[in-house]
Scaffold this active site. Structure first.
Site, PDB file in Angstrom:
ATOM      1  N   HIS A   1      49.983 -22.749   2.401  1.00 36.18           N
ATOM      2  CA  HIS A   1      50.219 -23.549   3.609  1.00 36.18           C
ATOM      3  C   HIS A   1      51.202 -22.796   4.494  1.00 36.18           C
ATOM      4  O   HIS A   1      52.217 -22.304   3.999  1.00 36.18           O
ATOM      5  CB  HIS A   1      50.798 -24.908   3.236  1.00 36.18           C
ATOM      6  CG  HIS A   1      49.875 -25.736   2.399  1.00 36.18           C
ATOM      7  ND1 HIS A   1      49.186 -26.820   2.879  1.00 36.18           N
ATOM      8  CD2 HIS A   1      49.516 -25.608   1.100  1.00 36.18           C
ATOM      9  CE1 HIS A   1      48.449 -27.333   1.910  1.00 36.18           C
ATOM     10  NE2 HIS A   1      48.632 -26.627   0.822  1.00 36.18           N
TER      11      HIS A   1
ATOM     12  N   LYS B   1      17.784 -30.559 -18.542  1.00 32.18           N
ATOM     13  CA  LYS B   1      17.543 -30.548 -19.980  1.00 32.18           C
ATOM     14  C   LYS B   1      16.762 -31.818 -20.305  1.00 32.18           C
ATOM     15  O   LYS B   1      17.325 -32.910 -20.280  1.00 32.18           O
ATOM     16  CB  LYS B   1      18.869 -30.514 -20.735  1.00 32.18           C
ATOM     17  CG  LYS B   1      18.714 -30.345 -22.220  1.00 32.18           C
ATOM     18  CD  LYS B   1      20.069 -30.122 -22.882  1.00 32.18           C
ATOM     19  CE  LYS B   1      19.876 -29.713 -24.329  1.00 32.18           C
ATOM     20  NZ  LYS B   1      19.077 -30.688 -25.097  1.00 32.18           N
TER      21      LYS B   1
ATOM     22  N   GLY C   1      38.738 -28.297   2.816  1.00 23.51           N
ATOM     23  CA  GLY C   1      38.521 -28.211   1.383  1.00 23.51           C
ATOM     24  C   GLY C   1      38.812 -29.541   0.702  1.00 23.51           C
ATOM     25  O   GLY C   1      38.573 -29.711  -0.479  1.00 23.51           O
TER      26      GLY C   1
ATOM     27  N   GLY D   1      38.816 -33.882   5.128  1.00 24.78           N
ATOM     28  CA  GLY D   1      38.683 -33.923   6.575  1.00 24.78           C
ATOM     29  C   GLY D   1      38.485 -32.574   7.220  1.00 24.78           C
ATOM     30  O   GLY D   1      38.027 -31.626   6.599  1.00 24.78           O
TER      31      GLY D   1
ATOM     32  N   HIS E   1       0.844  -1.190   0.000  1.00 28.01           N
ATOM     33  CA  HIS E   1       0.000   0.000   0.000  1.00 28.01           C
ATOM     34  C   HIS E   1       0.879   1.239   0.000  1.00 28.01           C
ATOM     35  O   HIS E   1       1.537   1.558   0.982  1.00 28.01           O
ATOM     36  CB  HIS E   1      -0.892  -0.036   1.256  1.00 28.01           C
ATOM     37  CG  HIS E   1      -1.958   1.029   1.234  1.00 28.01           C
ATOM     38  ND1 HIS E   1      -2.928   1.098   2.189  1.00 28.01           N
ATOM     39  CD2 HIS E   1      -2.188   2.040   0.383  1.00 28.01           C
ATOM     40  CE1 HIS E   1      -3.717   2.138   1.923  1.00 28.01           C
ATOM     41  NE2 HIS E   1      -3.287   2.719   0.829  1.00 28.01           N
TER      42      HIS E   1
ATOM     43  N   PHE F   1      55.017 -27.888  -5.487  1.00 32.65           N
ATOM     44  CA  PHE F   1      55.233 -27.180  -4.228  1.00 32.65           C
ATOM     45  C   PHE F   1      56.402 -26.229  -4.368  1.00 32.65           C
ATOM     46  O   PHE F   1      57.319 -26.466  -5.147  1.00 32.65           O
ATOM     47  CB  PHE F   1      55.578 -28.171  -3.135  1.00 32.65           C
ATOM     48  CG  PHE F   1      54.389 -28.627  -2.363  1.00 32.65           C
ATOM     49  CD1 PHE F   1      53.587 -29.628  -2.833  1.00 32.65           C
ATOM     50  CD2 PHE F   1      54.091 -28.042  -1.141  1.00 32.65           C
ATOM     51  CE1 PHE F   1      52.497 -30.061  -2.107  1.00 32.65           C
ATOM     52  CE2 PHE F   1      53.014 -28.469  -0.412  1.00 32.65           C
ATOM     53  CZ  PHE F   1      52.208 -29.475  -0.896  1.00 32.65           C
TER      54      PHE F   1
END
Length: 835
Positions: free
Chosen positions: A649, A232, A703, A706, A36, A602
């Site tokens: 890390h 789809k 990630g 664990g 309103h 690494f």
DNA sequence: GCGGCTA
DNA sequence: TAGCCGCAACGCACG
DNA sequence: CGTGCG
């Protein structure tokens, strides 16, 4: 009780509002919300009770967030008939301004509504277009001296699956359309006709035919919440026109197929609409209940349409209103309400969608053997052409081919050996595209062969007919049949590899069959929200935090489609969250310059030039000095992104006191096959033990698979001491629950145990930094959790660069907010207990 | 992604 | 100068 | 002692 107050405030000669009367009881209770736009914009919330509408003015409107309590001022009862009122209340009249029907539906009280109302605690469930689930209205105590003729209530969303948090909860912002065009099959409460206000939904004559909006084939699903993913469907596109119970169903080429689908037409005729155009896909279920293209064709042949279903995904017209300019999300909302009014049985289905996370949806769709997904932009209009607001992303490759020949069968095969396939090129020449000899069954072999008879010709229709071995035993056909074929890839010679027959199509003209090529998604999907692609395909450096990012649109995470720039933007947005956990910590990095699934390596020493924002950290061990580095500001982090760093890390100690541990860490790593429940149970057990020792601990996802549990401590013990302590804790758990834990690295594979990795507690050892990405599919992020969140809801890879920011923005508080302030020490007593 | 070494 | 290569490291447990 | 593994 009653309408005297309502009548007393209005002059019905001047306003279009209904006079109304007290309704008889005994039907479903209605609720209405009217937006309103009076002197002050507010929402009128109305619940039908005892024949009238109990009414509240809610200045800020409802919120789906249970934490938002919205003031609701009780106003006079309104007649039930008033609920559907839309229009303008004239100047000078009570409540002058525009009234729009914002929501409507039915409600059911939880408990006795009359008593609840009297007590000032009304709990109920709403079943509306926009508002659903449990709600409560709670009356506040009148302040002394306050006039008590307008009691104040609070409108509160109760916690349930309909509740939302953050921006999503602001439904008055996101759902703004009128619901007046939705017919309810309740009692005929004639809508009082103001100006039927569906903004920009002009009333006009419904067209006799509309062309279907088509999707553009792309290779990657777009990111962002503004993209809706739908299945789809593997069937026939069908558009249905309904006008006063008269139903026509058209194929995508505008052929009238109403007679093939009488059941569907019958069901459509029963929909509670005056007129509508619906767009969807007709599919058939096979014996296992899956959707099957072949089953659909069989049903055609046998004239049996018992198991056909119509999955409807769009609503371009409704009740004389052109909705094509309305955003997709509004059309689908209307459509959903319309179809759900029919209950769940019957052949008509609403084609559900998922918002955002399209690439994950695609992954699941493919795992379930579906053909792919269609991704549609939530704000897009209905366009009667192929557009990039609808994208199709396929699981394998699959497309239609013209059948222009076949070969003789050999061995026990009947009818024919393989179909010779072609596609039309840009000049309209039919190009040979290879053959398909598998994927048929007895029935389809016969069905297809039966169509050959009238199509034989002497010379191949191909511009470049197969020769030599490929042409052995070939028979040529007039190129009219169209076959859908799935295959692995196109060869450079324009042939398909590993082809398998899916079905014959007769909804597509042979001359329209061309080589479908997928567009790169980023160019088309640029309007997506959230993490954006840079949209340049050629190298065009951009800067983030003053660091040049080369190849910003290089995809580093193929599955999620996240680019290098996406990664930089992610770190930019989490800078304040991640930097505290990086400060002065020597780093090891995982670099994948070509993407997480390519060659990764690494690195713990980098060459630092004078411009670098990375900080050199010298660690002097007894024999030699070596230079490590840390990242103490955003530019340093972005510098690492430019190097292709996907994982950060960090040591458990800080420069310059790198020899003293300032945190302990346990990595709970489940053996393959263990459930997430085992991991969370282990984490909670360890948490409990640490609590008993009066050690505050913090948990994060890794990630990966664990959980990490971190215990910040005062840097006063050498690594040898801390490692022995953590070893002791791990051994303790193993001793007390040998059926669940192991501390032994190589025996880890054995049995279904959780490996408690305490070995990260040693000099030079590292653990993934909170908020670091991982070099894994979908760019997961190691994410700090509240202990309350450790359970089935959040898994190790739940959070990724596409959703972490949303989480952080919507969180009430940082689950690790005390981490940096936690001052605790390993007392001599503790050390003694566990060493 | 990039510096350094080799051919 | 193009092309290729390396780019960590250490402790544990087993055989 | 090498090797697999984190």
């Amino acid at each position: 009780m009653g309408l005297q107050q309502y009548w007393g405030k209005r002059d019905f000669k001047l306003t279009h509002e209904p006079r109304g009367k007290v309704e008889k009881s005994g039907r479903q209770l209605a609720f209405y919300i009217q937006k309103h736009d009076a002197r002050r914009l507010h929402y009128d919330f109305r619940l039908e009770l005892q024949g009238t509408l109990k009414s509240w003015a809610v200045p800020k409107g409802p919120s789906l967030d249970p934490n938002d309590k919205r003031l609701a001022v009780e106003v006079e009862d309104h007649p039930v008939e008033y609920g559907t009122f839309e229009g303008d209340i004239p100047k000078g009249q009570y409540g002058a301004g525009h009234v729009m029907l914002w929501d409507k539906g039915t409600w059911e009280a939880i408990g006795d509504p009359v008593e609840g109302y009297r007590q000032g605690a009304l709990k109920f469930r709403l079943n509306g277009v926009k508002l659903r689930g449990k709600w409560a209205l709670v009356r506040m105590k009148a302040k002394p001296g306050e006039k008590d003729n307008q009691p104040n209530w609070l409108l509160i969303k109760e916690k349930d699956e309909e509740a939302r948090h953050g921006p999503e909860a602001q439904i008055t912002e996101t759902a703004t359309a009128s619901v007046s065009l939705i017919q309810d099959d309740g009692p005929a409460l004639e809508s009082v006709d103001g100006d039927l206000a569906m903004e920009a939904a002009p009333t006009k004559q419904m067209p006799d035919l509309i062309k279907p909006q088509l999707a553009t084939l792309v290779t990657q699903a777009p990111q962002g919440d503004q993209w809706f993913s739908e299945i789809k469907y593997d069937g026939y596109r069908a558009l249905a026109r309904i006008e006063h119970g008269d139903v026509k169903i058209y194929s995508r080429n505008g052929n009238d197929w109403t007679n093939k689908w009488k059941n569907l037409a019958g069901a459509l005729a029963k929909l509670p609409v005056e007129s509508a155009w619906l767009d969807g896909e007709v599919v058939a279920f096979d014996e296992e209940g899956g959707i099957s293209f072949q089953a659909l064709q069989t049903s055609f042949k046998l004239g049996n349409e018992a198991d056909l279903a119509y999955f409807i995904f769009d609503l371009p017209y409704l009740n004389g209103h052109d909705l094509t300019k309305q955003p997709l999300k509004q059309r689908k909302l209307l459509l959903q309400t319309l179809l759900e009014s029919q209950g769940k049985q019957g052949p008509l289905h609403f084609s559900e969608h998922l918002e955002g996370h399209a690439s994950e949806v695609l992954k699941h769709a493919c795992m379930h053997g579906l053909e792919g997904i269609v991704v549609k932009h939530a704000e897009s209009p209905y366009q009667q052409r192929r557009s990039s607001d609808w994208l199709k992303v396929k699981c394998g490759q699959r497309q239609e081919f013209v059948v222009a020949g076949y070969t003789d069968p050999s061995g026990r095969r009947e009818e024919f050996g393989a179909l010779l396939l072609g596609v039309y090129d840009e000049e309209g020449m039919l190009q040979y595209a290879g053959r398909v000899g598998t994927g048929f069954n007895q029935g389809s072999l016969r069905l297809i062969a039966s169509q050959f008879k009238t199509l034989h010709i002497n010379n191949p229709a191909f511009a470049n007919p197969p020769t030599g071995r490929d042409a052995l035993g070939a028979h040529w056909l007039k190129p009219t049949l169209v076959a859908e074929v799935k295959f692995a890839e196109w060869t450079s010679a324009g042939r398909i590899r590993h082809a398998s027959f899916v079905g014959l199509r007769d909804d597509k003209a042979a001359r329209h069959v061309t080589h479908e090529t997928a567009q790169p998604t980023e160019r088309l999907a640029g309007s997506g929200e959230g993490v954006k692609n840079s949209s340049q395909s050629s190298p065009s450096p951009v800067e983030v935090a003053n660091i040049r990012i080369s190849h910003p649109s290089k995809t580093l995470f193929t599955d999620g489609g996240f680019t290098k720039l996406d990664l930089a933007r992610y770190y930019e947005s989490v800078a304040n969250w991640i930097l505290p956990y990086l400060k002065d910590r020597p780093l090891s990095i995982v670099r994948c310059p070509e993407g997480y699934d390519q060659h990764c390596f690494f690195q713990k020493h980098v060459s630092l030039d004078s411009k670098s924002h990375l900080k050199a950290v010298n660690i002097n061990t007894s024999d030699k000095n070596s230079e490590y580095f840390s990242a103490n500001n955003l530019s340093a982090v972005i510098e690492l992104v430019q190097l292709g760093v996907l994982e950060l890390h960090a040591w458990g100690s800080r420069s310059p006191k790198t020899h003293l541990a300032d945190k302990m860490i346990f990595d709970l790593d489940p053996a393959p096959g263990l459930s997430w429940g085992n991991v969370t149970e282990a984490a909670l057990l360890l948490h409990g033990l640490l609590e008993e020792l009066e050690l505050r601990s913090f948990v994060k996802t890794t990630g990966g698979k664990g959980l990490h549990i971190e215990i910040p401590i005062k840097p006063e013990h050498s690594w040898e001491v801390v490692k022995e302590f953590t070893h002791g804790i791990a051994r303790h758990l193993q001793t007390h629950a040998p059926d669940r834990f192991t501390t032994n690295l190589s025996k880890k594979k054995r049995d279904g145990l959780i490996f408690i990795d305490y070995l990260r507690n040693s000099a030079g050892a590292t653990a993934v930094v909170p908020y670091s990405t991982r070099a894994k599919a979908f760019a997961p992020v190691a994410t700090p959790l509240d202990w309350d969140e450790v359970g089935p809801e959040v898994q190790a890879d739940t959070f990724n660069i596409g959703n972490v920011m949303t989480r952080l923005e919507n969180m009430e508080s940082d689950p690790w907010k005390d981490y940096l302030q936690t001052k605790q020490r390993l007392s001599a007593k503790l050390l003694q207990m566990f060493t």
